[in-house]
Motif scaffolding. Structure first.
Motif, PDB file in Angstrom:
ATOM      1  N   TYR A   1       1.828  -2.568   2.036  1.00 24.57           N
ATOM      2  CA  TYR A   1       1.917  -2.450   3.498  1.00 24.57           C
ATOM      3  C   TYR A   1       0.772  -3.258   4.114  1.00 24.57           C
ATOM      4  O   TYR A   1      -0.375  -3.115   3.711  1.00 24.57           O
ATOM      5  CB  TYR A   1       1.792  -0.986   3.933  1.00 24.57           C
TER       6      TYR A   1
ATOM      7  N   ARG B   1       2.613  -4.340 -11.405  1.00 21.37           N
ATOM      8  CA  ARG B   1       3.978  -4.815 -11.636  1.00 21.37           C
ATOM      9  C   ARG B   1       4.162  -5.314 -13.062  1.00 21.37           C
ATOM     10  O   ARG B   1       5.203  -5.121 -13.679  1.00 21.37           O
ATOM     11  CB  ARG B   1       4.325  -5.953 -10.662  1.00 21.37           C
TER      12      ARG B   1
ATOM     13  N   GLU C   1       6.282 -11.519  -4.936  1.00 20.14           N
ATOM     14  CA  GLU C   1       7.553 -11.076  -4.356  1.00 20.14           C
ATOM     15  C   GLU C   1       8.701 -11.284  -5.337  1.00 20.14           C
ATOM     16  O   GLU C   1       9.546 -10.404  -5.523  1.00 20.14           O
ATOM     17  CB  GLU C   1       7.818 -11.827  -3.046  1.00 20.14           C
TER      18      GLU C   1
ATOM     19  N   SER D   1       5.782   4.902  -8.694  1.00 20.89           N
ATOM     20  CA  SER D   1       5.576   3.899  -7.644  1.00 20.89           C
ATOM     21  C   SER D   1       4.197   4.058  -7.024  1.00 20.89           C
ATOM     22  O   SER D   1       3.643   5.159  -6.971  1.00 20.89           O
ATOM     23  CB  SER D   1       6.655   4.012  -6.564  1.00 20.89           C
TER      24      SER D   1
ATOM     25  N   LYS E   1       5.794   9.214  -0.223  1.00 18.58           N
ATOM     26  CA  LYS E   1       6.777   8.266  -0.761  1.00 18.58           C
ATOM     27  C   LYS E   1       6.392   7.762  -2.148  1.00 18.58           C
ATOM     28  O   LYS E   1       7.245   7.321  -2.921  1.00 18.58           O
ATOM     29  CB  LYS E   1       6.917   7.090   0.213  1.00 18.58           C
ATOM     30  N   HIS E   2       5.095   7.779  -2.476  1.00 23.88           N
ATOM     31  CA  HIS E   2       4.614   7.160  -3.715  1.00 23.88           C
ATOM     32  C   HIS E   2       3.859   8.148  -4.592  1.00 23.88           C
ATOM     33  O   HIS E   2       3.350   9.167  -4.120  1.00 23.88           O
ATOM     34  CB  HIS E   2       3.712   5.971  -3.379  1.00 23.88           C
TER      35      HIS E   2
ATOM     36  N   GLY F   1       1.938   2.841  -3.538  1.00 23.23           N
ATOM     37  CA  GLY F   1       1.869   2.220  -2.223  1.00 23.23           C
ATOM     38  C   GLY F   1       0.483   1.635  -2.021  1.00 23.23           C
ATOM     39  O   GLY F   1      -0.528   2.340  -2.206  1.00 23.23           O
TER      40      GLY F   1
ATOM     41  N   GLU G   1       7.382  -5.273  -3.354  1.00 25.63           N
ATOM     42  CA  GLU G   1       7.980  -5.174  -2.019  1.00 25.63           C
ATOM     43  C   GLU G   1       6.882  -5.251  -0.963  1.00 25.63           C
ATOM     44  O   GLU G   1       5.892  -4.527  -1.038  1.00 25.63           O
ATOM     45  CB  GLU G   1       8.750  -3.864  -1.866  1.00 25.63           C
TER      46      GLU G   1
ATOM     47  N   THR H   1       4.843  -1.183  -3.599  1.00 31.58           N
ATOM     48  CA  THR H   1       5.108  -1.550  -2.208  1.00 31.58           C
ATOM     49  C   THR H   1       3.768  -1.811  -1.521  1.00 31.58           C
ATOM     50  O   THR H   1       2.853  -0.977  -1.596  1.00 31.58           O
ATOM     51  CB  THR H   1       5.854  -0.434  -1.451  1.00 31.58           C
TER      52      THR H   1
ATOM     53  N   VAL I   1       5.900  -4.814   3.005  1.00 34.82           N
ATOM     54  CA  VAL I   1       6.255  -4.287   4.320  1.00 34.82           C
ATOM     55  C   VAL I   1       5.213  -4.820   5.291  1.00 34.82           C
ATOM     56  O   VAL I   1       4.094  -4.296   5.383  1.00 34.82           O
ATOM     57  CB  VAL I   1       6.279  -2.745   4.322  1.00 34.82           C
TER      58      VAL I   1
ATOM     59  N   GLN J   1       6.534   0.398  -9.956  1.00 35.37           N
ATOM     60  CA  GLN J   1       7.154  -0.029  -8.695  1.00 35.37           C
ATOM     61  C   GLN J   1       6.067  -0.103  -7.613  1.00 35.37           C
ATOM     62  O   GLN J   1       5.313   0.860  -7.434  1.00 35.37           O
ATOM     63  CB  GLN J   1       8.252   0.952  -8.272  1.00 35.37           C
TER      64      GLN J   1
END
Length: 478
Positions: free
Chosen positions: A177, A168, A209, A150, A233-234, A152, A214, A175, A216, A173
């Motif tokens: 922000y 993607r 999307e 993933s 987290k990533h 971020g 994802e 995300t 945030v 994965q």
């Protein structure tokens, strides 16, 4: 012998899509150019000389394969033209609208240099992808297989979104922000609708999307989540925050009410175009109707401000720039559009101070061009005793943007930055000295173009995927 489909520049004149008249377009925020009709797009694409060394391509930051997709457009192979265009550019319909083609591809067109008038590359690029959306050729993002890694991404502007798209499609994965309530960065809130209608950006956001990215939103890194939490987290983190700190003005009265930042003014206007409640419009602090507006600056942001003020019903709109027309950084096409709409340009003029609080005037210092500076541009210098006052009820500062102090904002002193505050990163891969942390776009380059941010985002995404592949190969070899 088959008829030659190209090289029509000798017999066919350069022609842009129909432009709405200034008296009409100054009444709304819709794009000023109509769409090419199919026959007209093919005709204009056929003007391409198909030269052996395509300077249009080499002067495009993305190195778009322009001659080939022009030929495909000219010969009716529009779906192939779209597919080829999409191979090198994540958002061709956006670049076709807002790239300064006069400084990039079109400005370096061979037939432009020979006096025949450049191929209308930007208009054709826009037409190709708009048609692809209409015809259903734009496919959803569906990775061939999902990957466990993933990433971020901090910042939902063009660099971050271009990277998200590429990651993607590879199954990573992702995300994203972002501090705003809608993704798109300055494409959403900084560029007015008459250059880039917002449904064009929202359409790409929806595609991402739906493809599994994802978002945030309303998320301030350093407040709502720490940088370290994102790193934990990533598997990799990409910084694509852009630059939002406004260069400021000094001088007497510079803190007076009625002197506002360009980013605040444009964001308020774009929020209103979405139908949002904008208190600064209601109280008049960021609304130009009935006011004498002075915009200070000569870049594309200044052009956005003056043309927005016209549409809001300003009594008068003047743009002060300290150099002459030939030395301004903004697009000459945008200057011409602004003049058509009623903007007055005051060249060789710099603010020295301000009168009144709220502001009632700008003290203007007349300038002249002296010796070239380190960049080769002639430096402006004041003419002694040449001052006057320009009446103003609203002054908009459009002097460019600088990076925010990310190490302090995020409590991350180890984040490597230059003496200018930009993040230190490899210009080919976006990699920083922090393990697994990459950076792209304006936060690395300083204030630049959307097309450069897209290139950086794509390149960094490729580097991150290569990193993941190498790690996976090492694990498999153990």
């Amino acid at each position: 012998m088959a008829k030659q489909p190209m090289l029509k520049f000798v017999t066919v004149q350069r022609d842009m899509p129909e432009k709405r008249g200034p008296e009409v377009r100054r009444e709304d925020f819709h794009e000023i150019y109509a769409e090419f009709a199919d026959a007209k797009a093919a005709e204009q694409a056929a003007r391409c000389s198909q030269c052996g060394v395509p300077y249009c391509q080499s002067h495009c930051p993305l190195h778009n394969n322009i001659p080939d997709w022009l030929r495909m457009t000219a010969t009716g192979r529009l779906k192939e033209a779209y597919e080829l265009s999409q191979e090198t550019n994540t958002f061709p319909e956006i670049c076709g609208r807002i790239c300064p083609q006069d400084r990039l591809c079109e400005g370096n067109c061979v037939i432009e240099q020979s006096g025949h008038g450049t191929v209308t590359i930007g208009a054709v690029e826009k037409y190709i992808t708009d048609t692809a959306f209409e015809e259903g050729w734009v496919e959803d993002i569906v990775p061939a297989s999902e990957r466990p890694e993933s990433v971020g991404i901090i910042g939902a502007g063009p660099g971050g979104l271009a990277a998200a798209d590429r990651l993607r499609r590879a199954g990573v994965q992702v995300t994203v922000y972002d501090r705003y309530d809608r993704s798109g960065g300055l494409m959403t809130y900084g560029i007015p609708g008459f250059k880039l209608e917002k449904d064009i950006v929202m359409r790409r956001n929806a595609q991402l999307e739906k493809g599994g990215v994802e978002f945030v939103l309303n998320c301030n890194v350093g407040e709502d989540i720490t940088f370290q939490e994102i790193r934990e987290k990533h598997d990799a983190v990409l910084l694509a925050t852009g630059v939002y700190k406004t260069r400021d003005l000094g001088g007497p009265g510079s803190g007076s009410a009625g002197i506002v930042r360009a980013i605040d003014y444009l964001t308020a206007s774009n929020r209103a175009s979405f139908g949002d409640d904008v208190p600064e419009h209601a109280d008049g602090s960021l609304w130009a109707e009935g006011k004498r507006v002075v915009v200070i600056g000569g870049g594309d942001t200044a052009m956005d401000c003056v043309r927005t003020a016209i549409r809001q019903g300003a009594t008068s709109v003047k743009c002060l720039y300290r150099r002459d027309r030939a030395n301004m950084p903004g697009s000459q096409r945008e200057v011409a559009n602004a003049e058509e709409e009623g903007v007055e340009f005051v060249w060789m003029a710099a603010p020295k101070g301000f009168k009144g609080d709220p502001v009632s005037g700008v003290v203007v210092q007349r300038m002249r061009l002296g010796q070239p500076d380190a960049t080769g541009r002639r430096s402006p210098e004041p003419i002694e005793g040449e001052e006057y006052t320009e009446d103003a009820d609203l002054v908009i500062k459009a002097l460019g943007f600088e990076p925010e102090d990310l190490p302090t904002l995020w409590g991350e002193e180890e984040l490597p930055v230059t003496r200018w505050g930009t993040v230190k990163a490899d210009f080919r891969t976006g990699a920083t000295d922090m393990d697994g942390v990459y950076a792209v776009g304006d936060i690395v380059r300083g204030a630049s173009l959307v097309v450069w941010a897209i290139k950086d985002g794509r390149d960094a995404a490729d580097a991150i995927i290569e990193r993941f592949n190498a790690a996976a190969a090492d694990i498999a070899a153990e």
